[in-house]
Design a protein around this motif. Structure first.
Motif, short mmCIF file in Angstrom:
data_model
loop_
_atom_site.label_atom_id
_atom_site.label_comp_id
_atom_site.label_asym_id
_atom_site.label_seq_id
_atom_site.Cartn_x
_atom_site.Cartn_y
_atom_site.Cartn_z
N LEU A 1 0.54 8.42 27.07
CA LEU A 1 0.01 7.52 26.25
C LEU A 1 -1.14 8.08 25.26
O LEU A 1 -1.25 7.80 24.24
CB LEU A 1 -0.49 6.24 26.76
N GLY A 2 -2.13 9.12 26.06
CA GLY A 2 -2.94 9.52 25.07
C GLY A 2 -2.56 10.28 24.19
O GLY A 2 -3.19 10.33 23.04
N ALA A 3 -1.29 11.34 24.18
CA ALA A 3 -0.91 12.09 23.17
C ALA A 3 -0.31 11.16 21.89
O ALA A 3 -0.55 11.56 20.82
CB ALA A 3 0.12 12.76 23.73
N VAL A 4 0.40 10.20 22.19
CA VAL A 4 0.92 9.12 21.50
C VAL A 4 -0.19 8.58 20.71
O VAL A 4 -0.28 8.55 19.40
CB VAL A 4 1.58 7.87 22.19
N LEU A 5 -1.35 8.07 21.41
CA LEU A 5 -2.49 7.39 20.60
C LEU A 5 -3.14 8.57 19.74
O LEU A 5 -3.71 8.22 18.39
CB LEU A 5 -3.70 6.75 21.62
N THR A 6 -3.29 9.76 20.00
CA THR A 6 -3.90 10.65 19.24
C THR A 6 -3.14 10.97 17.88
O THR A 6 -3.52 11.15 16.81
CB THR A 6 -4.07 11.92 20.11
N LEU B 1 -18.95 18.89 19.09
CA LEU B 1 -17.36 18.87 18.89
C LEU B 1 -16.75 17.58 19.08
O LEU B 1 -17.14 17.10 20.18
CB LEU B 1 -17.05 19.82 20.14
N LEU B 2 -16.21 17.08 18.06
CA LEU B 2 -15.67 15.79 17.81
C LEU B 2 -14.11 15.89 17.87
O LEU B 2 -13.41 16.45 17.06
CB LEU B 2 -16.03 15.35 16.63
N ALA B 3 -13.60 15.27 18.94
CA ALA B 3 -12.23 15.48 19.30
C ALA B 3 -11.40 14.19 18.93
O ALA B 3 -12.21 13.12 19.51
CB ALA B 3 -11.92 15.89 20.68
N PRO B 4 -10.29 14.02 18.66
CA PRO B 4 -9.47 12.85 18.49
C PRO B 4 -9.09 12.31 19.99
O PRO B 4 -9.17 13.11 20.85
CB PRO B 4 -8.30 13.26 17.66
N PRO B 5 -8.89 11.05 19.99
CA PRO B 5 -8.67 9.95 18.93
C PRO B 5 -10.06 9.05 18.63
O PRO B 5 -9.94 8.32 17.94
CB PRO B 5 -7.45 9.02 19.46
N TRP B 6 -10.85 9.41 19.61
CA TRP B 6 -12.10 8.63 19.38
C TRP B 6 -13.21 9.20 18.62
O TRP B 6 -13.78 10.33 18.94
CB TRP B 6 -12.73 8.30 20.94
N PRO B 7 -13.48 8.77 17.34
CA PRO B 7 -14.57 9.38 16.23
C PRO B 7 -15.93 9.42 17.22
O PRO B 7 -16.74 10.38 16.56
CB PRO B 7 -14.36 8.64 15.18
N GLY B 8 -16.37 8.57 17.88
CA GLY B 8 -17.53 8.62 18.19
C GLY B 8 -17.79 9.38 19.63
O GLY B 8 -18.86 9.50 20.16
#
Length: 272
Positions: free
Chosen positions: A184-189, A246-253
């Protein structure tokens, strides 16, 4: 025989007269080097905030990945990025007459100038070094570096203290490897890529405006300044060296804080 004069310490700069009116966004000038989808979205948001002095530079073609930022259109695929972005900016606001040429950018003596450089991590073994224009060394630089699907936000430094490719590679490699999203994490990303890019562009637009405002209103009374980087580690307030984010998807914060590694090259000698 008279002895040669020995230069003494420079006198402290005297504050100028206070501004009678607050600065306007039309006084801000931004030079963008590298126009991927995120940088293009940043340019559009700056325009909507009232910044008209935009100098956009990247002759590489628009790719499918650039469409995530929501600025480029499928019809732009294969066209030079700067040409497509200039057309888009003029359509959004006829008052904006964007140019493409770092040599046309005003010097840092004009307050309110900011350089934004967006680069991509070269492939392993590529050893690519991007072309650096000759700019005023005092320009504040907002440096963005894309690597391994994440965005490395280098602390704001003068152009003369910009990080080189080796510094960026070393800093990114020093991070602790995070879990690889699966299921699910990969799909959401994958689903949230456009939303993630738009959210990052909004935060970066505020940061660029804060850096420009600091230059425009440098004679503000103590305590009235706006921190250029309010993301939990504002520069100059932590008592130590600033950190990269370092800002990684999917969460912008969601971000990881990285120690800067400038030990592999001589550019670290000029780092404050």
């Amino acid at each position: 025989m008279p002895l040669p004069a020995v230069p003494g310490p420079r006198p402290a700069p005297q504050p100028g007269p206070p501004r009678l009116e607050p600065p306007r966004p039309e006084e801000v000038h931004v030079l963008l080097l590298g126009l991927d989808g995120l940088a293009a979205a940043l340019a559009v948001l700056l325009l909507r905030c009232g910044v008209l002095g935009l100098n956009v530079n990247d002759g590489s073609p628009v790719t499918a990945a650039d469409l995530d930022g929501g600025v480029y259109r499928p019809a732009d695929l294969g066209r030079p990025r700067d040409e497509a972005l200039r057309r888009r900016l003029r359509a959004l606001d006829p008052r904006c007459v964007p140019v493409s040429g770092p040599e046309l950018f005003p010097g840092a003596l004009l307050p309110g100038t900011v350089v934004v450089r967006s680069t991509r991590h070269p492939p392993a073994g590529g050893g690519a070094v991007w072309t650096e224009p000759a700019l005023d060394p005092h320009h504040p630089l907002v440096s963005l570096h894309h690597a391994d699907g994440a965005l490395l936000r280098w602390p704001t430094v003068p152009w003369a203290q910009r990080p080189c490719p080796d510094c960026l590679r070393a800093t990114v490699r020093a991070r602790e490897p995070g879990p690889v999203p699966g299921g699910l994490g990969a799909v959401l990303t994958a689903w949230a890529r456009p939303a993630h890019a738009e959210a990052l562009a909004g935060g970066l637009a505020v940061e660029v405006l804060a850096v420009a405002l600091d230059g425009l209103w440098g004679d503000a009374p103590p305590g009235a300044g706006v921190p250029a980087e309010p993301w939990r580690t504002p520069e100059g307030t932590s008592g130590g060296r600033p950190l990269a984010r370092l800002l990684a998807p999917p969460w912008p914060g969601e971000e990881a804080l990285l120690e800067l590694d400038r030990s592999l090259c001589l550019c670290g000698l000029c780092q404050a």
